[in-house]
Design an enzyme around this catalytic site. Structure first.
Site, PDB file in Angstrom:
ATOM      1  CB  CYS A  65      -0.919  -0.111   1.199  1.00  0.00           C
ATOM      2  SG  CYS A  65      -2.253   1.428   1.258  1.00  0.00           S
ATOM      3  CB  CYS A  69      -2.881   4.354   7.711  1.00  0.00           C
ATOM      4  SG  CYS A  69      -3.764   5.221   6.480  1.00  0.00           S
ATOM      5  CB  CYS A  72      -2.476   0.373   8.286  1.00  0.00           C
ATOM      6  SG  CYS A  72      -2.802  -1.087   7.051  1.00  0.00           S
ATOM      7  CB  CYS A 109     -15.842  -7.558   4.789  1.00  0.00           C
ATOM      8  SG  CYS A 109     -17.478  -6.992   5.925  1.00  0.00           S
ATOM      9  CB  CYS A 142     -19.369  -4.888   3.044  1.00  0.00           C
ATOM     10  SG  CYS A 142     -18.771  -3.263   3.603  1.00  0.00           S
ATOM     11  CB  CYS A 202     -20.040   0.098   6.580  1.00  0.00           C
ATOM     12  SG  CYS A 202     -18.868  -0.720   7.830  1.00  0.00           S
ATOM     13  NE  ARG A 272     -19.525  -5.623  11.148  1.00  0.00           N
ATOM     14  CZ  ARG A 272     -19.705  -4.557  10.074  1.00  0.00           C
ATOM     15  NH1 ARG A 272     -18.636  -3.896   9.436  1.00  0.00           N
ATOM     16  NH2 ARG A 272     -20.635  -4.666   9.360  1.00  0.00           N
TER      17      ARG A 272
END
Length: 394
Positions: A65, A69, A72, A109, A142, A202, A272
């Site tokens: 990626c 962040c 992460c 997901c 999702c 979401c 959740r």
């Protein structure tokens, strides 16, 4: 406590608490914790009964990626040793999803690392959605693919996606301390794009990154304004090799208070428990089911979770039941287009980006000093399921 009586009354009427009331929930003492859980539990049961929705993550593309962040394990420059692989083929993703669905999940997901999808990526994910839906009648899908460009949310909806996840993660005031390669406004824009396209929005948060109580309340009130149908609450797993590796700020009691605050602010949204529940709630996980009505089953994106059968046993032992595929998760007024901010007296969640959860592969030595100790022994990088030749945990 007068505070809890007020909050229950507001929750049953879908009325927004004040910021002061939300802050007061986070400031309650451990002596009052069971009272807080019982009060928020009344609101949870009013809107969702004793049902627990199971969700299952499929990591379509792991690592690699370009974003930075801090929380992460898939970030730019990560040295975490996670699995790294490019896009799963539709049949591979469908096979991975089947394990979770067989374990009782009703929503899959589909997550991919990266800043956001190209149009070719959207086509790729559309093929995966079709493969999963062709083989599993009634399944919800999702997508969580990062920042969306104009028209992409509509294309995902046309492809059969039911929902789109994109978390705000933290307050607007502290967002720049966590991520520099995109902005808080970018994330808000993507949630709005998903909502406008007719996808179930979401969006949630990550707790435990060094934020203040005010930051937590700010991000949850911002979520309430965005009106997502589901709000995933992640608890940061400080994975070695990430900038937040030393941030062990959470206790089980703190996690329960955060979940209670979220339930009071968004009483009729699907709350959740996402990444980090095994690491930070630990033996208090069953108590958290009185606050949240949804969890992830099995493993997470880059880390291993509690065994799927243990999840199912926990739900049954706590007196809850797994929500079936023919049951509608949300209250009728939300399905009809209302929202957790729909009350006239109020102001206008898939994703587990926190890394984490515990592996059942090995039993740690008994310890008696757990209260505020870092539990690095509970963090295991995922080495099974999607992207490997080993069977998934579901």
């Amino acid at each position: 406590m007068d505070l809890l009586t007020t909050l229950v009354d507001k929750g049953l009427r879908r009325e927004l608490p004040t910021r002061e009331e939300a802050l007061a929930v986070l400031a309650t003492s451990d002596d009052d914790l069971l009272d807080v859980v019982a009060a928020a539990g009344k609101v949870r049961r009013h809107w969702f009964g004793r049902r627990v929705k199971l969700n299952y993550l499929v990591n379509l593309k792991s690592g690699l990626c370009p974003e930075d962040c801090s929380y992460c394990s898939q970030r730019l420059g990560s040295t975490t040793g996670i699995l790294k692989y490019t896009w799963l083929k539709p049949d591979e993703a469908s096979k991975a999803a089947a394990a979770g669905l067989a374990g009782g999940a009703k929503r899959v997901c589909l997550v991919a690392s990266g800043r956001g999808p190209t149009d070719r990526d959207v086509d790729r994910v559309a093929g995966t959605i079709k493969a999963i839906k062709d083989q599993n009648e009634g399944v919800e899908v999702c997508a969580c693919l990062g920042l969306l460009s104009d028209g992409q949310a509509e294309r995902l909806r046309e492809a059969g996606a039911d929902a789109y996840n994109h978390n705000l993660n933290t307050s607007e005031a502290t967002y720049g301390d966590i991520t520099t390669t995109h902005t808080y406004e970018d994330r808000v824009d993507t949630v709005q794009k998903a909502h406008a396209a007719g996808l179930s929005a979401c969006s949630g948060l990550i707790a435990g990154m060094g934020e203040s109580d005010a930051d937590l309340v700010d991000v949850v009130f911002s979520l309430r304004d965005l009106d997502p149908d589901s709000v995933p609450v992640n608890f940061l797993i400080p994975v070695e090799g990430t900038p937040l590796a030393k941030e062990w700020n959470l206790t089980p009691q703190r996690c329960l208070r955060i979940l209670a605050m979220v339930r009071f602010v968004c009483p009729d949204a699907e709350v959740r428990i996402a990444g980090g529940r095994e690491v930070h709630l630990r033996s208090m996980q069953p108590l958290a089911l009185n606050l949240a009505n949804s969890i992830f089953l099995g493993d997470y994106l880059t880390t291993e979770g509690q065994a799927g059968q243990a999840d199912l046993g926990m739900i049954a032992d706590a007196g809850f039941e797994v929500e079936s595929s023919d049951q509608v998760t949300l209250p009728e007024h939300r399905v009809a287009g209302g929202g957790c901010g729909a009350s006239s007296s109020s102001s206008g969640a898939c994703g587990t980006e926190a890394g984490a959860c515990a592996s059942d592969a090995a039993t740690p030595e008994p310890r008696t000093d757990l209260a505020n100790e870092p539990r690095t022994d509970l963090v295991t990088v995922r080495r099974r399921g999607a992207g490997t030749d080993l069977a998934p945990n579901a």
